[in-house]
Enzyme design. Structure first.
Site, PDB file in Angstrom:
ATOM      1  N   SER A  23      -2.376   2.748  -8.843  1.00 47.65           N
ATOM      2  CA  SER A  23      -3.238   1.580  -8.973  1.00 47.65           C
ATOM      3  C   SER A  23      -3.436   0.928  -7.615  1.00 47.65           C
ATOM      4  O   SER A  23      -2.591   1.052  -6.729  1.00 47.65           O
ATOM      5  CB  SER A  23      -2.582   0.581  -9.936  1.00 47.65           C
ATOM      6  N   ARG A  83     -11.777   8.170 -16.558  1.00 46.22           N
ATOM      7  CA  ARG A  83     -10.854   7.138 -17.008  1.00 46.22           C
ATOM      8  C   ARG A  83     -11.303   5.714 -16.738  1.00 46.22           C
ATOM      9  O   ARG A  83     -11.059   4.806 -17.525  1.00 46.22           O
ATOM     10  CB  ARG A  83      -9.498   7.356 -16.318  1.00 46.22           C
ATOM     11  N   CYS A 139     -11.411   3.345   1.482  1.00 43.06           N
ATOM     12  CA  CYS A 139     -11.245   2.092   0.727  1.00 43.06           C
ATOM     13  C   CYS A 139     -12.228   1.029   1.155  1.00 43.06           C
ATOM     14  O   CYS A 139     -12.396   0.789   2.354  1.00 43.06           O
ATOM     15  CB  CYS A 139      -9.866   1.480   0.971  1.00 43.06           C
TER      16      CYS A 139
HETATM   17  N1  LIG Z   1      -4.496   1.500  -2.528  1.00 42.68           N
HETATM   18  C1  LIG Z   1      -5.658   0.886  -2.534  1.00 42.68           C
HETATM   19  O1  LIG Z   1      -5.930   0.077  -1.660  1.00 42.68           O
HETATM   20  C2  LIG Z   1      -6.667   1.141  -3.592  1.00 42.68           C
HETATM   21  C3  LIG Z   1      -6.578   2.207  -4.436  1.00 42.68           C
HETATM   22  N2  LIG Z   1      -7.539   2.467  -5.382  1.00 42.68           N
HETATM   23  C4  LIG Z   1      -7.416   3.652  -6.224  1.00 42.68           C
HETATM   24  O2  LIG Z   1      -8.434   3.621  -7.225  1.00 42.68           O
HETATM   25  C5  LIG Z   1      -7.943   4.004  -8.493  1.00 42.68           C
HETATM   26  C6  LIG Z   1      -8.141   2.917  -9.507  1.00 42.68           C
HETATM   27  O3  LIG Z   1      -7.344   1.796  -9.160  1.00 42.68           O
HETATM   28  P1  LIG Z   1      -7.389   0.450 -10.006  1.00 42.68           P
HETATM   29  O4  LIG Z   1      -8.781  -0.037 -10.136  1.00 42.68           O
HETATM   30  O5  LIG Z   1      -6.436  -0.490  -9.396  1.00 42.68           O
HETATM   31  O6  LIG Z   1      -6.899   0.961 -11.448  1.00 42.68           O
HETATM   32  P2  LIG Z   1      -6.012   0.253 -12.577  1.00 42.68           P
HETATM   33  O7  LIG Z   1      -6.205   1.058 -13.796  1.00 42.68           O
HETATM   34  O8  LIG Z   1      -4.634   0.012 -12.160  1.00 42.68           O
HETATM   35  O9  LIG Z   1      -6.660  -1.183 -12.726  1.00 42.68           O
HETATM   36  C7  LIG Z   1      -7.959  -1.431 -13.195  1.00 42.68           C
HETATM   37  C8  LIG Z   1      -7.978  -2.760 -13.969  1.00 42.68           C
HETATM   38  O10 LIG Z   1      -7.355  -2.591 -15.237  1.00 42.68           O
HETATM   39  C9  LIG Z   1      -6.341  -3.575 -15.468  1.00 42.68           C
HETATM   40  N3  LIG Z   1      -5.292  -2.950 -16.314  1.00 42.68           N
HETATM   41  C10 LIG Z   1      -4.379  -2.024 -15.952  1.00 42.68           C
HETATM   42  N4  LIG Z   1      -3.613  -1.668 -17.018  1.00 42.68           N
HETATM   43  C11 LIG Z   1      -4.066  -2.360 -18.086  1.00 42.68           C
HETATM   44  C12 LIG Z   1      -3.694  -2.423 -19.465  1.00 42.68           C
HETATM   45  N5  LIG Z   1      -2.699  -1.683 -19.947  1.00 42.68           N
HETATM   46  N6  LIG Z   1      -4.394  -3.232 -20.263  1.00 42.68           N
HETATM   47  C13 LIG Z   1      -5.405  -3.982 -19.780  1.00 42.68           C
HETATM   48  N7  LIG Z   1      -5.799  -3.972 -18.499  1.00 42.68           N
HETATM   49  C14 LIG Z   1      -5.143  -3.188 -17.656  1.00 42.68           C
HETATM   50  C15 LIG Z   1      -5.901  -3.942 -14.053  1.00 42.68           C
HETATM   51  O11 LIG Z   1      -5.298  -5.195 -14.000  1.00 42.68           O
HETATM   52  C16 LIG Z   1      -7.223  -3.903 -13.297  1.00 42.68           C
HETATM   53  O12 LIG Z   1      -7.954  -5.087 -13.478  1.00 42.68           O
HETATM   54  C17 LIG Z   1      -6.488   4.404  -8.243  1.00 42.68           C
HETATM   55  O13 LIG Z   1      -6.467   5.780  -8.017  1.00 42.68           O
HETATM   56  C18 LIG Z   1      -6.109   3.644  -6.996  1.00 42.68           C
HETATM   57  O14 LIG Z   1      -5.088   4.282  -6.250  1.00 42.68           O
HETATM   58  C19 LIG Z   1      -8.589   1.630  -5.552  1.00 42.68           C
HETATM   59  C20 LIG Z   1      -8.729   0.551  -4.754  1.00 42.68           C
HETATM   60  C21 LIG Z   1      -7.791   0.207  -3.702  1.00 42.68           C
HETATM   61  O1  LIG Z   2      -9.874   0.866  -1.858  1.00 43.54           O
HETATM   62  C1  LIG Z   2      -9.727   2.033  -2.254  1.00 43.54           C
HETATM   63  N1  LIG Z   2     -10.719   2.578  -2.941  1.00 43.54           N
HETATM   64  C2  LIG Z   2     -10.671   3.827  -3.435  1.00 43.54           C
HETATM   65  O2  LIG Z   2     -11.622   4.307  -4.050  1.00 43.54           O
HETATM   66  C3  LIG Z   2      -9.469   4.558  -3.194  1.00 43.54           C
HETATM   67  N2  LIG Z   2      -9.082   5.805  -3.552  1.00 43.54           N
HETATM   68  C4  LIG Z   2      -7.823   5.957  -3.029  1.00 43.54           C
HETATM   69  N3  LIG Z   2      -7.447   4.875  -2.360  1.00 43.54           N
HETATM   70  C5  LIG Z   2      -6.218   4.666  -1.603  1.00 43.54           C
HETATM   71  O3  LIG Z   2      -6.357   5.288  -0.322  1.00 43.54           O
HETATM   72  C6  LIG Z   2      -5.226   6.129  -0.070  1.00 43.54           C
HETATM   73  C7  LIG Z   2      -5.564   7.254   0.891  1.00 43.54           C
HETATM   74  O4  LIG Z   2      -5.881   6.708   2.147  1.00 43.54           O
HETATM   75  P1  LIG Z   2      -6.189   7.617   3.447  1.00 43.54           P
HETATM   76  O5  LIG Z   2      -7.432   8.385   3.175  1.00 43.54           O
HETATM   77  O6  LIG Z   2      -6.380   6.616   4.552  1.00 43.54           O
HETATM   78  O7  LIG Z   2      -4.997   8.484   3.670  1.00 43.54           O
HETATM   79  C8  LIG Z   2      -4.833   6.569  -1.463  1.00 43.54           C
HETATM   80  O8  LIG Z   2      -3.514   7.059  -1.531  1.00 43.54           O
HETATM   81  C9  LIG Z   2      -5.037   5.296  -2.283  1.00 43.54           C
HETATM   82  O9  LIG Z   2      -3.956   4.383  -2.191  1.00 43.54           O
HETATM   83  C10 LIG Z   2      -8.448   3.992  -2.453  1.00 43.54           C
HETATM   84  N4  LIG Z   2      -8.570   2.739  -1.996  1.00 43.54           N
HETATM   85  K   LIG Z   3     -10.666   0.627   4.633  1.00 43.51           K
END
Ligand SMILES: NC(=O)C1=CN([C@@H]2O[C@H](COP(=O)(O)OP(=O)(O)OC[C@H]3O[C@@H](n4cnc5c(N)ncnc54)[C@H](O)[C@@H]3O)[C@@H](O)[C@H]2O)C=CC1
Ligand SMILES: O=c1[nH]c(=O)c2[nH+]cn([C@@H]3O[C@H](COP(=O)(O)O)[C@@H](O)[C@H]3O)c2[nH]1
Ligand SMILES: [K+]
Length: 505
Positions: A263, A419, A320
């Site tokens: 997440s 998903r 990101c």
């Molecule tokens: N590391 C990073 O900076 C970032 C990573 N990502 C990647 O994008 C993908 C999606 O991430 P998210 O949007 O954070 O997915 P997520 O499924 O964790 O969250 C999406 C939304 O659903 C809500 N939620 C989660 N579980 C729930 C439940 N059981 N019932 C009701 N609501 C619930 C959360 O609070 C959030 O608002 C992941 O693969 C993540 O690693 C996305 C953005 C930033």
């Molecule tokens: O803001 C985001 N939007 C996305 O769509 C997204 N997809 C992946 N990730 C996150 O980025 C990590 C990989 O980062 P790097 O390419 O820099 O190695 C991954 O390991 C995640 O933590 C996301 N973050």
């Molecule tokens: K970035």
């Protein structure tokens, strides 16, 4: 009133390591990169699951499938198979990693006796394999009838309609071995009889595996391989905080060694409930990491909830745009430093060491060294691995250069996979990631060897032979923007106009 941090949050690029004394005994080949993956009582017991190199591949569809998992485990790291796919498909990928036997190949270019030479050439073109077993039903585990290699046909003399059965080397002329044969024994047979390949068959003469002379050499020497007690590759899998009651049992059944809640934001009741569900059903037998967090409070929340490791990083990934769309996040270096302090504080209080993983924003190899020096136990990388042959995404030519596709899990492209659901109307959702290209870089093995050599030699510059020693001895300095310019090639006319940095990535 809102809380304001005194200092701005910083990125890896704003730091450098200042070398320490290097004893004569400290040479890169002696450096151990072993590091804990899951929580344990440090000082009282061995960590139940460690990595041999501090690198894991990101939980992303463009990065971590079964092929990547095998390649990375071979080098001592670990992949988390992406969760943005059906439970059945993800479990099947995990299961393929667990069933993979180094050097033993389930044939993916199998012929049936009534196929034509034309079809043989087509299959050769499609798979790149020139040695093809022939089975009664054309399936990889059918009854073995023969083998076709390039030595069995002459295109200038034969009709393209010729039937496989008429030109294959038939079963009675083949040397085969029983399915239980070890890789070493298979290799001995290959050498003794000057073969290029050796089919392994069961008691009913059904084909089980093919082994190849060329594969043995590449598999015999992987001292850091991540293997379980049954000598199967170790593999992780990503899960979400919604369908865990169905997904976790399927992944555990398939043999996943460790799970991670995937997440953008882990400081939530959803993650606590997910961990509690796993503990209730599996006790401590199933290992589960959580995240992502960027501060002390987030870490403590997940550590107290029982997470086996905690992942750090919001918005720093190369694909990101979370910081831009939602305004949440923190510089990756500052987040890592604060969470590492919180982990040490938690260890002092409880005796339990909860490893942390810096996730996203690693651009140069030396950023891995910085993350380790700042206290990260291991790092997660997406862009880095997406560039290799082993990543699942397509290799394409863009402006005459080979590129691999790489997209964020929060991008429109990833959401189309299934998903993603923020609740409410689909049309109201927004993107948190981009769809992109990254320069194709060749094989994982070659690239990782160079990266690890750089990390080991940096550690030696700081006088450290292990990651904990590195962390204790590291001296880090914030650099000014002008000293960053000083650090690159400057005031010379470059013969090669490509900036140096883009080549070492
Ligand atoms: N590391 C990073 O900076 C970032 C990573 N990502 C990647 O994008 C993908 C999606 O991430 P998210 O949007 O954070 O997915 P997520 O499924 O964790 O969250 C999406 C939304 O659903 C809500 N939620 C989660 N579980 C729930 C439940 N059981 N019932 C009701 N609501 C619930 C959360 O609070 C959030 O608002 C992941 O693969 C993540 O690693 C996305 C953005 C930033
Ligand atoms: O803001 C985001 N939007 C996305 O769509 C997204 N997809 C992946 N990730 C996150 O980025 C990590 C990989 O980062 P790097 O390419 O820099 O190695 C991954 O390991 C995640 O933590 C996301 N973050
Ligand atoms: K970035």
């Amino acid at each position: 009133m809102a809380f304001y941090y005194e200092e701005p949050s910083r990125t890896f690029n704003e730091y450098l390591l200042v070398p320490g004394h290097t004893p004569a005994s400290c040479i890169p080949t002696k450096v151990s990169l072993k590091t804990p993956l899951v929580r344990y009582r440090k000082g009282e017991e061995e960590c139940p699951l460690s990595l041999n190199i501090p690198m894991v591949s990101a939980i992303m569809a463009a990065v971590s499938d079964d092929r990547m998992a095998v390649a990375l485990a071979t080098e001592g790291g670990l992949s988390f198979i992406y969760g943005n796919q059906t439970i059945e498909d993800q479990a099947a990928m995990v299961s393929r990693v667990k069933q993979h036997k180094a050097g033993f190949v389930v044939s993916d270019a199998t012929l049936s006796p009534d196929m034509t030479l034309d079809q043989v050439l087509e299959l050769k073109e499609a798979t790149g394999h020139s040695t093809m077993p022939v089975t009664d039903d054309g399936e990889p585990h059918g009854k073995l009838l023969g083998v076709v290699t390039e030595r069995d046909y002459r295109l200038s003399r034969m009709s393209l309609d010729a039937k496989v059965v008429d030109f294959m080397t038939p079963r009675e002329k083949l040397i085969v071995a029983p399915a239980e044969t070890s890789l070493k024994e298979a290799n001995d047979i290959i050498w003794e009889h000057k073969l290029n390949s050796l089919p392994l068959v069961d008691a009913e003469d059904r084909l089980v595996y093919m082994t190849f002379r060329k594969d043995y050499d590449s598999h015999k020497d992987n001292p850091l391989e991540m293997l379980d007690a049954e000598k199967r590759y170790i593999v992780g899998a990503g899960i979400n905080s919604r369908d865990y009651a169905e997904r976790v049992p399927a992944l555990v059944e398939a043999g996943a060694d460790v799970l991670c809640i995937d997440s953008s934001e882990g400081f939530s009741d959803w993650q606590k409930m997910t961990i509690e569900w796993v503990r209730e059903h599996y006790g401590n037998d199933v290992k589960i990491g959580a995240g992502n967090v960027v501060d002390r409070e987030g870490f403590r929340f997940l550590a107290e909830a029982g997470a086996d490791f905690v992942k750090v990083g919001i918005g720093g990934g190369s694909i990101c745009i979370t910081r831009e769309t939602k305004g949440i996040g923190r510089g990756q270096a500052t987040a890592t430093i604060e969470v590492a302090k919180a982990r040490d504080e938690y260890f002092e209080e409880t005796g339990i060491y909860v490893p942390i993983c810096s996730d996203g924003g690693i651009v140069y190899d030396h950023h891995i060294s910085l993350a380790l020096a700042m206290g990260s136990d291991f790092v997660m990388l997406g862009r880095y691995f997406a560039r290799f042959d082993e990543s699942p995404s397509s290799k394409v030519v863009v402006n005459g250069t080979y590129m691999k596709e790489y997209w964020g899990e929060g991008s429109a492209r990833a959401r189309n996979w299934g998903r993603y659901d923020l609740g409410g109307k689909k049309s109201l959702s927004f993107e948190e990631g981009v769809d992109s290209y990254v320069p194709y870089a060749g094989s994982l093995k070659d690239n990782i060897a160079v990266t690890l050599l750089k990390i080991r030699s940096t550690m030696c510059n700081c006088g450290a032979l292990t990651i904990p020693e590195f962390r204790d001895k590291a001296k880090l300095t914030v650099v000014s923007s002008t000293s960053i310019v000083e650090g690159g090639a400057h005031d010379v006319l470059l013969k090669d106009k490509t900036p140096y940095v883009s080549k070492v990535r």
